[in-house]
Design an enzyme around this catalytic site. Structure first.
Site, PDB file in Angstrom:
ATOM      1  N   HIS A   1      10.013  -2.785  -4.141  1.00  0.00           N
ATOM      2  CA  HIS A   1      10.022  -4.104  -3.247  1.00  0.00           C
ATOM      3  C   HIS A   1       9.208  -5.362  -4.147  1.00  0.00           C
ATOM      4  CE1 HIS A   1      10.860  -2.159   0.229  1.00  0.00           C
ATOM      5  NE2 HIS A   1      10.207  -1.216   0.194  1.00  0.00           N
ATOM      6  N   ALA A   2       9.692  -6.473  -3.921  1.00  0.00           N
ATOM      7  CA  ALA A   2       9.105  -7.627  -4.554  1.00  0.00           C
ATOM      8  C   ALA A   2       8.877  -7.465  -6.057  1.00  0.00           C
ATOM      9  CB  ALA A   2       7.827  -8.051  -3.879  1.00  0.00           C
TER      10      ALA A   2
END
Length: 87
Positions: free
Chosen positions: A15-16
């Protein structure tokens, strides 16, 4: 075409920030590259595609590459994942 399965072990999954590192690395290769998690597949060079998979810690993913530098791409991306995105 080459495929390799790896397990995501970093605390936030893919993620991210880790996803950004992953797609930046994927974009350094000429080959077409995909990432699969479960029954979903995304272009490994697309941030939205990778994020849409919702890959969390402990998930097994398959890296698939097809092209001139496919072996280098698979090994480079697998190494990035296995070193928890610190490479």
């Amino acid at each position: 075409m080459l495929t390799k399965e790896v397990t995501i072990m970093n605390s936030v999954g893919l993620h991210a920030r880790p996803a950004t590192y992953f797609i930046q690395k994927a974009n350094t290769y000429k080959s077409s590259i995909w990432i699969e998690c479960g029954d979903m597949r995304a272009n490994a060079k697309s941030l939205l595609g990778v994020l849409s998979l919702g890959i969390s810690k402990g998930s097994k993913v398959s890296l698939i590459a097809d092209g001139a530098d496919e072996a280098e791409a698979i090994e480079g991306l697998a190494n990035l994942i296995l070193t928890s995105f610190t490479d």
